[in-house]
Design an enzyme around this catalytic site. Structure first.
Site, short mmCIF file in Angstrom:
data_model
loop_
_atom_site.label_atom_id
_atom_site.label_comp_id
_atom_site.label_asym_id
_atom_site.label_seq_id
_atom_site.Cartn_x
_atom_site.Cartn_y
_atom_site.Cartn_z
N ASP A 152 0.87 -1.18 0.00
CA ASP A 152 0.00 0.00 0.00
C ASP A 152 0.90 1.23 0.00
O ASP A 152 1.51 1.56 1.03
CB ASP A 152 -0.89 0.01 1.24
CG ASP A 152 -1.97 -1.07 1.22
OD1 ASP A 152 -1.69 -2.18 0.70
OD2 ASP A 152 -3.07 -0.83 1.74
N LYS A 220 -6.87 3.35 -3.63
CA LYS A 220 -7.27 3.38 -2.22
C LYS A 220 -7.49 4.82 -1.78
O LYS A 220 -6.71 5.71 -2.12
CB LYS A 220 -6.17 2.71 -1.39
CG LYS A 220 -6.39 2.72 0.11
CD LYS A 220 -5.25 1.98 0.82
CE LYS A 220 -5.32 2.12 2.33
NZ LYS A 220 -4.19 1.44 3.02
N LYS A 256 -10.19 0.26 -2.59
CA LYS A 256 -10.09 0.06 -1.14
C LYS A 256 -10.39 1.37 -0.41
O LYS A 256 -9.54 2.25 -0.35
CB LYS A 256 -8.70 -0.45 -0.75
CG LYS A 256 -8.52 -0.64 0.76
CD LYS A 256 -7.12 -1.16 1.09
CE LYS A 256 -6.86 -1.21 2.59
NZ LYS A 256 -5.50 -1.71 2.92
#
Length: 320
Positions: A152, A220, A256
């Site tokens: 991430d 995300k 996400k």
């Protein structure tokens, strides 16, 4: 440089070309976006569908601990909870992943070995992203070498907000390259925009397309470390982006939302957004995740209530 979307290769040929492409995207109708997100959030989910949605949400959680006080013991305990969320009911789904800092990736990988639960690691000087590129890439290499299945990363918001889109694009490409492994089991890349710092919906749409063009496997919303994190509206906007990107390229990208999603009711609202915007293909933890720490407990309590007819309360689930 190559991109996952050859149809858009001209758009990434230069800084000016990328700027023209991103600023040529349709403007976002903020009123319409927020109204649709609010409308979808009123959908009523009953009994059997609710039970299905709760199990689906559990299976989509990246169970997360990203604190300075994290210890190997805490990470191992979180991993145990990810594998067996409710020891009183072995039918409870496992979570999708455990998300930790890079120095805890090896601990998480050892604890989760053979479980099917992924190891996700934040990287690139998370959460601010304020470091030199070589430092960010070393951060990624360390996490991948330690056993991270997913990375991430945070984008350079300063560069993005200054209009240096090609710099952001090339940094994502460089991080993507570091996710590769010799055996072909590449780590999947989630690109974090920190939507609360991007200020406008137009910027969120541009960041979404920029991340997808650069090869993100997921886009995300946020780090969970700022005041404004995932919202129904910014997640809806990103779901529209991945839907439109697949229509034009054939490439499917995950989404996400992270930060601020704490209750079963919240999670189910997001699942409705997924179904009604991107479609059923995204209703799977390979394509949709929740970045959360406290959400799992509420899902477990609601699951127990559906099974027993009684609300057991927070003392009946483990403390993260």
């Amino acid at each position: 440089m190559p991109t996952t979307a050859p149809a858009f290769s001209d758009a990434t040929a230069s800084d000016s070309a990328l700027r023209r492409f991103l600023h040529g995207l349709p403007g976002v109708d903020a009123v319409g976006l927020e109204a649709r997100a609010a409308s979808l959030g009123t959908r009523s989910i009953k009994t059997t569908a609710k039970a299905y949605a709760i199990d689906l949400a559990i299976s989509m959680i990246d169970l997360t601990t990203l604190e300075g006080a994290d210890t190997p013991g805490k990470v191992r305990a979180l991993a145990a909870k990810a594998v067996n969320p409710d020891p009183t009911d072995r039918t409870t789904p496992r979570t999708a992943a455990v998300c930790v800092y890079p120095d805890m990736a090896a601990t998480a990988a050892a604890a989760l070995a053979g479980s099917g639960v992924k190891v996700a690691s934040v990287a690139t000087a998370f959460p601010a992203g304020r470091a030199a590129l070589d430092v960010k890439l070393a951060d990624v290499r360390d996490a991948v070498a330690a056993g991270a299945d997913e990375i991430d990363m945070v984008i350079d918001r300063g560069a993005f907000l200054s209009g240096h889109y090609l710099k952001v694009y090339e940094e994502i490409l460089a991080v993507k390259a570091e996710c590769a492994r010799a055996d072909g089991t590449d780590a999947r890349l989630k690109v974090i925009f920190e939507t609360g710092e991007l200020s406008t919906y137009d910027n969120i749409r541009r960041a979404s397309w920029l991340g997808m063009l650069a090869g993100a496997d997921f886009i995300k919303t946020s780090t969970g470390k700022v005041a404004t994190n995932a919202t129904p509206a910014n997640t809806l906007l990103m779901l529209e982006a991945v839907r439109d990107f697949r229509e034009q390229t054939g490439v499917q990208i995950g989404v996400k939302p992270a930060g601020g999603i704490r209750t079963s009711k919240d999670a189910i609202k997001f699942l409705v957004l997924v179904n009604e915007t991107a479609g059923e293909d995204w209703l799977d933890n390979h394509w949709f995740r929740f970045g959360a720490s406290s959400l799992l407990n509420d899902l477990l309590m609601q699951r127990q209530k559906l099974a027993t007819g009684r609300y057991s309360g927070p003392d009946y689930v483990t403390v993260d």
